[in-house]
Design an enzyme around this catalytic site. Structure first.
Site, PDB file in Angstrom:
ATOM      1  N   MET A   1      21.985  34.889  66.051  1.00 34.11           N
ATOM      2  CA  MET A   1      22.190  36.256  66.544  1.00 34.11           C
ATOM      3  C   MET A   1      23.655  36.488  66.905  1.00 34.11           C
ATOM      4  O   MET A   1      23.989  37.419  67.639  1.00 34.11           O
ATOM      5  CB  MET A   1      21.281  36.546  67.741  1.00 34.11           C
ATOM      6  CG  MET A   1      19.806  36.568  67.387  1.00 34.11           C
ATOM      7  SD  MET A   1      18.782  37.573  68.486  1.00 34.11           S
ATOM      8  CE  MET A   1      19.094  36.807  70.065  1.00 34.11           C
TER       9      MET A   1
ATOM     10  N   HIS B   1      29.018  29.805  69.266  1.00 37.00           N
ATOM     11  CA  HIS B   1      29.688  28.780  70.056  1.00 37.00           C
ATOM     12  C   HIS B   1      29.599  27.453  69.306  1.00 37.00           C
ATOM     13  O   HIS B   1      29.123  27.409  68.153  1.00 37.00           O
ATOM     14  CB  HIS B   1      29.081  28.681  71.459  1.00 37.00           C
ATOM     15  CG  HIS B   1      27.593  28.553  71.490  1.00 37.00           C
ATOM     16  ND1 HIS B   1      26.926  27.455  70.973  1.00 37.00           N
ATOM     17  CD2 HIS B   1      26.622  29.376  71.963  1.00 37.00           C
ATOM     18  CE1 HIS B   1      25.628  27.599  71.148  1.00 37.00           C
ATOM     19  NE2 HIS B   1      25.416  28.758  71.727  1.00 37.00           N
ATOM     20  N   ALA B   2      30.037  26.385  69.946  1.00 38.99           N
ATOM     21  CA  ALA B   2      30.100  25.082  69.271  1.00 38.99           C
ATOM     22  C   ALA B   2      28.735  24.608  68.794  1.00 38.99           C
ATOM     23  O   ALA B   2      28.638  23.901  67.783  1.00 38.99           O
ATOM     24  CB  ALA B   2      30.729  24.043  70.211  1.00 38.99           C
ATOM     25  N   GLY B   3      27.674  24.998  69.510  1.00 38.07           N
ATOM     26  CA  GLY B   3      26.336  24.611  69.071  1.00 38.07           C
ATOM     27  C   GLY B   3      25.982  25.224  67.726  1.00 38.07           C
ATOM     28  O   GLY B   3      25.414  24.558  66.847  1.00 38.07           O
ATOM     29  N   HIS B   4      26.323  26.504  67.549  1.00 40.13           N
ATOM     30  CA  HIS B   4      26.071  27.150  66.258  1.00 40.13           C
ATOM     31  C   HIS B   4      26.877  26.491  65.141  1.00 40.13           C
ATOM     32  O   HIS B   4      26.377  26.295  64.024  1.00 40.13           O
ATOM     33  CB  HIS B   4      26.454  28.633  66.327  1.00 40.13           C
ATOM     34  CG  HIS B   4      25.615  29.441  67.255  1.00 40.13           C
ATOM     35  ND1 HIS B   4      26.121  29.992  68.413  1.00 40.13           N
ATOM     36  CD2 HIS B   4      24.311  29.819  67.195  1.00 40.13           C
ATOM     37  CE1 HIS B   4      25.177  30.672  69.027  1.00 40.13           C
ATOM     38  NE2 HIS B   4      24.068  30.576  68.316  1.00 40.13           N
TER      39      HIS B   4
ATOM     40  N   ASP C   1      16.273  25.895  71.779  1.00 37.18           N
ATOM     41  CA  ASP C   1      15.090  26.760  71.711  1.00 37.18           C
ATOM     42  C   ASP C   1      13.937  25.944  71.120  1.00 37.18           C
ATOM     43  O   ASP C   1      13.497  26.179  69.991  1.00 37.18           O
ATOM     44  CB  ASP C   1      15.386  27.990  70.856  1.00 37.18           C
ATOM     45  CG  ASP C   1      16.479  28.849  71.451  1.00 37.18           C
ATOM     46  OD1 ASP C   1      16.286  29.373  72.558  1.00 37.18           O
ATOM     47  OD2 ASP C   1      17.542  28.983  70.818  1.00 37.18           O
TER      48      ASP C   1
ATOM     49  N   LEU D   1      17.789  22.851  68.749  1.00 36.99           N
ATOM     50  CA  LEU D   1      16.619  22.451  69.526  1.00 36.99           C
ATOM     51  C   LEU D   1      16.686  22.903  70.980  1.00 36.99           C
ATOM     52  O   LEU D   1      15.761  22.610  71.744  1.00 36.99           O
ATOM     53  CB  LEU D   1      16.430  20.936  69.451  1.00 36.99           C
ATOM     54  CG  LEU D   1      15.957  20.420  68.089  1.00 36.99           C
ATOM     55  CD1 LEU D   1      15.864  18.893  68.103  1.00 36.99           C
ATOM     56  CD2 LEU D   1      14.618  21.026  67.693  1.00 36.99           C
TER      57      LEU D   1
END
Length: 289
Positions: free
Chosen positions: A30, A34-37, A152, A150
């Site tokens: 969405m 950030h770094a996770g994406h 979510d 993960l």
């Protein structure tokens, strides 16, 4: 990186890639990356020849009193990050492209059972919105692989079951949560928090860690450990929504009355508010003898 705004342009581009024999991975997001994406994009790059990221703030998964209108949108920064990460295509359609007849007249995909507890109970209709838009993206992209974070965890399990039930020929990959130095799970909603609130928010993960240690030390006293964790979160200034020790696959509450099975996989799911900001986190663990 090629940017597609319509389903027609996306399909045309990806048909060309398939004609070349390239495999495709999709990373649904969405935005407000950030770094996770970006870690998801890097994983997709390793899994397939072509990576497609999607940015779509999906109105179907937001409730009436939730933050759809103020959800952070950073398109220019997102495009720069995706380009630097080696993403090949970005699909970022307007709402009218995904729901041309409006939300009320659109087919809804529902995943029963696994979507009804936890975030599903707190946010009625949320996972219907998630399952609907992800199934639509799967149909449009027709990927070989799909990559999700993960953090979510319940969402990942809902999508996993939907993928199995609807026989999508897609391999799902879940990627571990990226965290701030404090342990706070990276999230687009962290931008709502002040510096002091971020310090408080980090207690959510610490409480998950403490509970996991207590599971290992005390055995099958799951309901008591959940109650203790809720009290600890309240003491630290958070307002718990839920805190549950579950089977990692079914998400059914772990049963105090069953014997411990070495190797049994559990997950602790938690959600809590700081002011009006709702944060989620989880921690997987494997039981020992």
């Amino acid at each position: 990186m090629q940017i597609c705004f319509t389903t027609e342009s996306l399909r045309q581009a990806l048909n060309g890639e398939r004609h070349k024999g390239n495999t495709i991975a999709v990373v649904p997001t969405m935005g407000n990356l950030h770094a996770g994406h970006i870690k998801l994009v890097h994983t997709a790059n390793e899994l397939a020849d072509i990576t497609v990221a999607t940015i779509f703030v999906n109105p179907m998964q937001f409730g009436r009193n939730e933050d759809l209108d103020k959800y952070p949108r950073t398109p220019d920064a997102d495009i720069n990050k995706l380009t630097q990460a080696g993403c090949d295509y970005l699909f970022t359609p307007p709402v009218s492209e995904i729901y041309p007849d409006g939300l009320d007249r659109h087919t809804v995909v529902t995943v029963p059972g696994i979507s009804e507890r936890y975030c599903g109970a707190s946010r009625p209709g949320h996972f219907d919105g998630v399952a609907t838009v992800v199934s639509k993206l799967f149909n449009l992209v027709q990927p070989d692989h799909a990559v999700f974070g993960l953090k979510d965890y319940q969402q990942f399990q809902v999508i996993r079951k939907m993928t199995l039930d609807l026989r999508f020929p897609i391999t799902l990959t879940g990627v571990a949560t990226e965290r701030e130095p404090s342990g706070l799970a990276m999230s687009s909603r962290n931008g709502y928090l002040s510096s002091d609130e971020k310090i408080t928010a980090a207690q959510l993960y610490r409480t998950l860690q403490d509970t996991a240690k207590n599971v290992a030390a005390t055995g099958n006293h799951f309901r008591q450990l959940e109650s203790d964790a809720v009290r600890q979160l309240q003491k630290e200034g958070l307002r718990p929504d839920y805190f549950s020790i579950c089977d990692a696959h079914t998400l059914e509450p772990a049963d105090d009355d069953t014997h411990r099975h070495p190797g049994q996989k559990l997950v602790i799911l938690a959600a809590a508010y700081i002011g009006n900001t709702r944060l989620i986190d989880n921690l997987e663990l494997t039981l020992t003898a």
